[in-house]
Each structure stands twice: as C-alpha cells, then as structure tokens.
Write an enzyme that holds these catalytic residues in place. Structure first.
Site, short mmCIF file in Angstrom:
data_model
loop_
_atom_site.label_atom_id
_atom_site.label_comp_id
_atom_site.label_asym_id
_atom_site.label_seq_id
_atom_site.Cartn_x
_atom_site.Cartn_y
_atom_site.Cartn_z
N ASP A 175 -6.24 6.18 9.03
CA ASP A 175 -6.29 7.43 8.26
C ASP A 175 -4.89 8.02 8.11
O ASP A 175 -4.48 8.42 7.02
CB ASP A 175 -7.29 8.43 8.87
CG ASP A 175 -7.15 8.62 10.37
OD1 ASP A 175 -6.38 7.86 11.00
OD2 ASP A 175 -7.82 9.52 10.91
N ASP B 43 -4.56 -0.92 -2.63
CA ASP B 43 -4.73 -0.18 -3.90
C ASP B 43 -3.93 1.13 -3.85
O ASP B 43 -3.34 1.54 -4.84
CB ASP B 43 -6.21 0.17 -4.15
CG ASP B 43 -6.95 -0.92 -4.93
OD1 ASP B 43 -6.64 -2.11 -4.71
OD2 ASP B 43 -7.82 -0.58 -5.76
N ASP C 66 -7.64 -4.00 2.05
CA ASP C 66 -8.13 -3.88 0.68
C ASP C 66 -7.86 -2.46 0.16
O ASP C 66 -7.32 -2.26 -0.93
CB ASP C 66 -9.63 -4.19 0.63
CG ASP C 66 -10.21 -4.01 -0.76
OD1 ASP C 66 -9.60 -4.53 -1.71
OD2 ASP C 66 -11.25 -3.33 -0.89
N LYS D 154 -8.05 1.35 13.75
CA LYS D 154 -8.81 2.59 14.02
C LYS D 154 -9.26 2.50 15.47
O LYS D 154 -10.46 2.54 15.78
CB LYS D 154 -9.99 2.68 13.01
CG LYS D 154 -10.76 3.99 13.07
CD LYS D 154 -10.00 5.18 12.54
CE LYS D 154 -10.78 6.47 12.75
NZ LYS D 154 -10.00 7.68 12.43
#
Ligand code: IPM
Ligand code: MG
Length: 361
Positions: free
Chosen positions: A223, A251, A247, A191
């Site tokens: 993003d 997922d 993390d 980022k």
C-alpha cells in the site's frame, strides 16, 4: 544468427502493435544480417473463436519450438462474463506456465521528451527509472483451490495465494542480478503485516540478499509502495514483487512513463543450454477493444519488447540498443500516437513503426 520467433498477435490492438514490432524486427535482422524465421500462432479470444480453446496445443508446440515468442494482447469484450477458465486471459496464463517464464521484467522510464505526457507534475516524474520484477507463474493467479462454490445457503468464492521458497528464491536472484547492472538497489514489496505469504517472501528475499552484499535491499508494504511510486518514484531502482501486486503496480508505473502504451516487458525463465533465456515478450497494455482496428494504438510497448527479446533471448545487445535508441529518437521527434498527447496531429500506429524503422537506419 538465426532468430526463430513465434508471433502471437492475440486480440484487439494486439494485431496492430505486433505488426509494427515485427516490422522493426525485420529491419534489425536485415541491418545486422540475421536470418529471421517467423511463425504465427493463435492465443486468446481469437483462438477461442477459431479452435474453442484460448491456448490451442499447436500454439504450445510452436512456442516450445521457437527461440522466443512475441505476444500482442489478449482479451475481448464478448468474454467479459465468461468464467476464468474460458476466458482469453487463460491462454496467456497458460503459455506463461507452459514456457516456465517466472520472472516478468517491466522497465518504467520517464523519458525526458515525454514528461508532459504524464498527468503528474514534471518535477516528480523527471528522472524516474526503475524496473519492476514481477513473479509471473505463481501466487494467487495459479493457486488452488479456486472457484465459485455453491454450498447450500451461501455462494462463496475462493482463491488461494501460495508461494514456495524455491519460487521466491529464483525470482529474487533475477532481481538482484539485474540490480548489479543498475543502481544496485532492490526494493521488495509485500504485505507482511497481514499475509503469511508475504512473511515467507520477506524472509526468503532477505536471505538471498546475503549472496549479493554489493546490492542494497529494502522492504516496503504494497500500500505504501503504491503511494511512493507517485510521490517519490526516483527512490526505486529494482522493484521485486509477487504476481498480483506486480500486475497492479506496473499499471500505476505506466503513469510515470506517460502512457501504458509505452511499457514493454520481458517474461523470462531459466537459461537454455545455449545461455539464452526462454522468453515471452509482451507489452504491458491490454487489448483495448475500444480503439482496436483504428490504427491509433501506441506500438512502442510492443517495439520495446522486441528490444528486450534481442537482449535476453538472443544476447544481441547492440541490436537491442539500436532499437531503444530509435524509439528515443522517435519520441524526441514528437511523432507519437494520441495517448502521449502530442502537440501536433497524432501519428498512426503504422507511422510510428515506420519512424522507428527509419531511425534504425
Ligand atoms: C498483464 C495483464 C495480464 C495479467 C492479464 C491480461 C491476464 O494484465 O500482463 O499485466 O494480469 O497478467
Ligand atoms: Mg496487467
């Protein structure tokens, strides 16, 4: 070969899935004439209940004495309102740190036989095959100062995201080396339009890339990465990122594989003098207390973690491939747990473990 393995079942479904993973490990050891020395330790909520600490000293001692550790899952609902220091998760963070396993490798594959398990359209998911390399012992998970501060009029919470050059360098090397054995592409996620941490990350990764001229490097903002993972997952080969981003993105990646129950991971540090990696092997999923003890959980993430252990900690490539091939055979047979939405009656956790053993031979 002697395989010295510490088993840390942990909480919730951790116990069920590690039982099947150990069953598979025993089968492989028997098939290939390896001697298996298993020990078991307490980690997470069960460790708090039995000893008062999520990571008892005895567990650290056992982990350091073993060649590799196989973890199930940590987390119990009764600790939901406990401060981070007193939660089961603290045990997992502590053992990662104690073992120095700074690189967490999370392969994400869309198996042809499981395309219909993903809620995404088949043509998007088909052929996706990437590995997320998540920095695991630094960043905002460990940075200080941290805490909830009651200073006068307002309560304030502080967490600190911090990375040193050497922390970025060592995990970047892991990613580039992996890429060499794959499609030779690293995508670094950050980022850097907002965070200084990410600016340093990008600078250091770009420098390290100079040592791997045969590997292509690109950078993507986190993003946008979250969106591209769903829109165009085939564009990714090795995805390199810091702890918290990794993390979250892993997922999301699970949706490509059909279910988070499918995802294995290998947390590795430096090599030992023997050449083997220090390693902690853990499925990506959590403890799923809602289905714990019901023999419903998908053990394939834990079983895949055994394959990773055989490869990275024991350099037993043939044995690792045998486990992976058996997992694929079971997936093709349709004998899978409910999370993969089988067309027939779902298999139990134990049935899947037995099927993988049978497929190994
Ligand atoms: C993971 C988990 C852990 C993490 C939790 C249980 C501490 O979500 O391994 O992805 O955040 O690292
Ligand atoms: Mg997670």
């Amino acid at each position: 070969m002697k395989l010295n393995v510490l088993v840390l079942p942990g909480d919730g479904i951790g116990e069920e899935v590690t039982r099947e993973a150990v069953r598979v490990l025993r089968r492989v050891a028997a098939m290939y004439s390896h001697e298996l020395a298993l020990s078991e330790g307490l980690l997470g909520g069960i460790a708090i209940h039995k000893t008062g600490s999520p990571l008892p000293e005895e567990t650290v001692r056992l982990a350091l004495a073993a060649d590799a550790a196989l973890m199930g899952a940590v987390g119990l609902p009764e600790f939901d309102n406990a401060p981070p220091e007193k939660r089961p998760e603290k045990g997992l963070l502590g053992i990662r740190q104690a073992l120095g396993v700074y690189a967490n490798l999370r392969p994400v594959r869309a198996y042809a036989s499981q395309l219909d398990s993903s809620p995404l359209k088949n043509h998007l998911v088909e052929g996706a095959d990437m590995i997320i390399v998540r920095e695991l012992t630094g960043g905002i998970y460990y940075g200080t100062p941290r805490g909830i501060l009651e200073d006068g009029a307002e309560t304030r919470a502080v967490n600190t995201m911090t990375y040193s050059r050497s922390e970025i360098e060592r995990v970047a090397h892991v990613a580039f080396r992996l890429a060499r054995a794959r499609r030779k592409k690293v995508t670094s996620v950050d980022k850097s339009n907002v965070l200084e941490n990410s600016q340093l990350w990008r600078r250091v990764v770009t420098e390290i890339a100079g040592q791997y001229p045969d590997v292509a490097l690109d950078h993507i903002l986190v993003d946008n990465c979250a969106m591209q993972l769903i829109l165009n997952p085939r564009r990714f080969d090795v995805v390199l990122t810091e702890n918290l981003f990794g993390d979250i993105l892993s997922d999301e990646g699970a949706v490509l594989a059909g279910s988070i129950g499918m995802l294995p991971s290998a947390s590795i540090g430096d090599r030992r003098p023997s050449g083997a990696f220090v390693g902690l092997y853990e499925p990506v999923h959590g403890s799923a207390p809602d289905i714990a003890g019901q023999n419903k959980a998908n053990p394939l993430g834990a079983i895949g973690s055994v394959a990773a252990m055989l490869a990275y900690s024991f350099s037993l490539q043939e044995e690792a491939s045998a486990v992976e091939a058996a997992v694929e055979a079971v997936l093709r047979s349709g004998n899978v747990t409910a999370d993969l939405r089988p067309s027939g009656a779902p298999a139990t956790t134990a049935q899947v473990g037995e099927a993988v053993c049978a497929a190994i031979g």
